[in-house]
Write a protein that holds these residues in place. Sequence first.
Motif, PDB file in Angstrom:
ATOM      1  N   SER A  65      -0.839  10.743   0.806  1.00  0.00           N
ATOM      2  CA  SER A  65       0.009  10.044   1.772  1.00  0.00           C
ATOM      3  C   SER A  65       1.462  10.033   1.300  1.00  0.00           C
ATOM      4  O   SER A  65       2.394  10.245   2.091  1.00  0.00           O
ATOM      5  N   GLU A  80      -3.954   8.119  -1.580  1.00  0.00           N
ATOM      6  CA  GLU A  80      -2.626   7.513  -1.677  1.00  0.00           C
ATOM      7  C   GLU A  80      -1.575   8.546  -2.079  1.00  0.00           C
ATOM      8  O   GLU A  80      -0.482   8.598  -1.521  1.00  0.00           O
ATOM      9  N   GLY A 131       0.793  -1.214   0.000  1.00  0.00           N
ATOM     10  CA  GLY A 131       0.000   0.000   0.000  1.00  0.00           C
ATOM     11  C   GLY A 131       0.828   1.267   0.000  1.00  0.00           C
ATOM     12  O   GLY A 131       0.377   2.298  -0.420  1.00  0.00           O
ATOM     13  N   VAL A 163      -5.619  -0.886  -3.903  1.00  0.00           N
ATOM     14  CA  VAL A 163      -6.823  -0.056  -3.838  1.00  0.00           C
ATOM     15  C   VAL A 163      -8.016  -0.999  -3.746  1.00  0.00           C
ATOM     16  O   VAL A 163      -8.290  -1.767  -4.671  1.00  0.00           O
ATOM     17  N   VAL A 197       0.112  -0.230  -5.983  1.00  0.00           N
ATOM     18  CA  VAL A 197      -0.797   0.364  -4.999  1.00  0.00           C
ATOM     19  C   VAL A 197      -1.975  -0.579  -4.775  1.00  0.00           C
ATOM     20  O   VAL A 197      -2.571  -1.097  -5.718  1.00  0.00           O
TER      21      VAL A 197
END
Lengths: 406, 389
Positions: A351, A348, A216, A286, A284
Amino acid sequence: MMTRRRRILVYKLFCILFGLVLLCLPYRGMPYSDLRVVATVLGIDGGVGEVSVAAQLAVPVAQNGDGKASTVATAKGGSISEALENLEIGLGRRVDYGHLSTVAIGEGMTLEDVTEHVSYLMSSGKAGPGAYLVYCNASKAVDFIEQAQQMGESSDAELGSLISYSKSGNHVATTTALRFLQTLNSSSHAAIMPCVELEGSESDAQPAAAGGTGGGGGQGSSSGGQSGQSSGGGTERKKLVAADTVAVYGGESKLPVMLDAYTTKGVVWQDKNSDFGLVELRNVLVDGEEVKSLSTRITKKKVKRSVKRENGENVMEYKIKMKLRLDDSRICGSPLFYDKWKNAIEDEFESVIQNNLLAAVSFSKENKVDFLGIRETFRKFCREGFDSFELDNVVVTVKADVSIQT
Amino acid sequence: MISTEKRISTAQLFALVFILGMSLKMMMLPVLLLKSCGRDSVIAMFVILVAELVCLAGATAAIALSPQKSFGQLLKATVGKIAAKIIFALMAAMFFLKLLLLSGEVRIFFAENLFTEFPWCVYSVPFFALTTVISIGTARAIGRTAQFLFPLILAATVLMLFLIGRGVDFTEVLPFGEFAARDVAADSLRYAMWYGDYSALVVFLGSVKRSRKTVAISMISGVTASAVVLFFTLGLTASFSNVCYIIHFGQNVTGMSHYALGNIMQGRIDLILFCVWMMSVFLKGGMFAYAAAYCIRAIAPMNRTLPALILGVTLFVISCFIPSATGLHTVMADYVAIPAIAFQFAVPALMLTVSLLGRRRERKGEECERMGEDCEQINERECAEDDDA
């Protein structure tokens, strides 16, 4: 009253007299175009006592179809002014620096020497305030320019094109000579310089685009510019690469400190001048699904810093607002995009921006090098905070607001 | 009285005021202030521009109120011939020194940026010749030339400032207050010769086709010119605030535009823009030469050509004895600053005074005609009434 005819006669006599004066006046220069060359890139190594310079030169040549050839000339001297003078003497031509686009600093040059050389170039008018500065990560500047020149026929503008494209079309850090000196002489006493290197040298031949790894916590990454031409029929392939690292001058160390790719991203995110280019997420997760690569382009970027004194502490807040355009229509075409993915991807990115920038802040504190200009920001906008400033004690918060457009 | 056909229009006055307010101050003054006052040069420039606008207001009010007579006629009628000649001699000297300073600035620019290998005569002598020719002409010719060149100058100015505005981080101007206010003021006053240029409007007194909007339009022009100068000063200060030591005297708006272009691969378009902008400097030099020649003719009546030639030749001879233009800066800053400050305020004040007094005399003369009496009889009656009181 002077008649019209007489007046015209006076004007003609004046013009003739002026022409005669011009003929009699001595001239110091060599105005002929075939005795001049134009420097587009300049490389500098060494410090006071022994300075080496290399210049990528455009030579006006009438015979060629494009009217221009390029070459590299090198010289040495006890100081940079002497080295540049020896360059002209060795060439037998006058070098014009009016089109100097890039100054390359060789590996291992100290802070004092960089300041001295760049200050000289600017104060003497040889380098304009907009000339880009780059740091040769794994080689001397002289070697770097010589090898870059060998890459191809029309490589005279390669380095200059790479840097100028990086500035306007790529999300990487760039700096100019003026900006470097300006930030170095600020109260933060630190400045950055983007790195360039030739792939195929001793360094690792990884592509410059540093990929994110892991689940992640995918990393945002930039695309390091690449420009390459194969050299002849050999197997060795050299590429001019804008490395995804920067060199930091300042602090207690005389030599530059190199930031890794992750920390460099933090520097780039908060740079107002880097507001174009590709930013990517990789691997990633999701909504339980793994997106291997997600490419977006920055369409708008706003960076705001605010500083204040709160409860006896110096507090600095970054507000980064970005609009990204999705580069991959397959993702935005998916029916899941607006329902689930869009917000998750935006979160994301936010972040990633926070993590990168906070990593840069941590690095700055650990190494006691204020390359983010935090102290200077307090000096400009919060006098009270500046008077009691300690880099270690500054509380830095990052608020990122990313919006993806399709 | 100057005939209507030979007067300059309000539009031409607009162009002249803009050129007077901008040209010389965008050459070296921002660099000089930056080297002396650092970031506070912005504040110093702001104060200077406000003072200049006050002087402009006085000068344009004088133009609006004057009874369509030249400054020479009004001054002689007010203070007498001998005193008027002394004043004109001082004004001629100041305008000549301003012209000398302007020629020095032109010399620095060309020597640093364009013709680094050429002797100064190559680019200075044509400038002297140009100012001589302009000073032979009439006020209307200057006005028409300014009107014709104004769109080009304005376009070049706007483009250069647009480039600067794009590429500069204006927050670098902060923080102010590095120097004491007294030191900033003292350093600003040293460069008094670089401003106070609206005094040249003295030659247009009585030569303007007045309308209700003359003063307003002139002030708008002056404010615009001041804003341009202040904007450039902001840009220069923001870019070099921490590195004043590297800035050199050739660094002016062309260098700033070059920096803000950001991509040197586009070439030196900034120099092309600046060469177009330089027309304003040449025209301003012509205005100073015209003003100096005007004052010389007021002292000793002669044809237009002779004082212009005297000025041109004197300018050339003095320039030959000046080894460098930066030496000229030292002379202007150290020896001529105080007279320049007095000149800046005295000339508009004098313009306004002679205009008001001339207007009062004219009204008295009209009153005499209307009443059909001999003015002397009216004066005698008024004196008798004063004695009784």
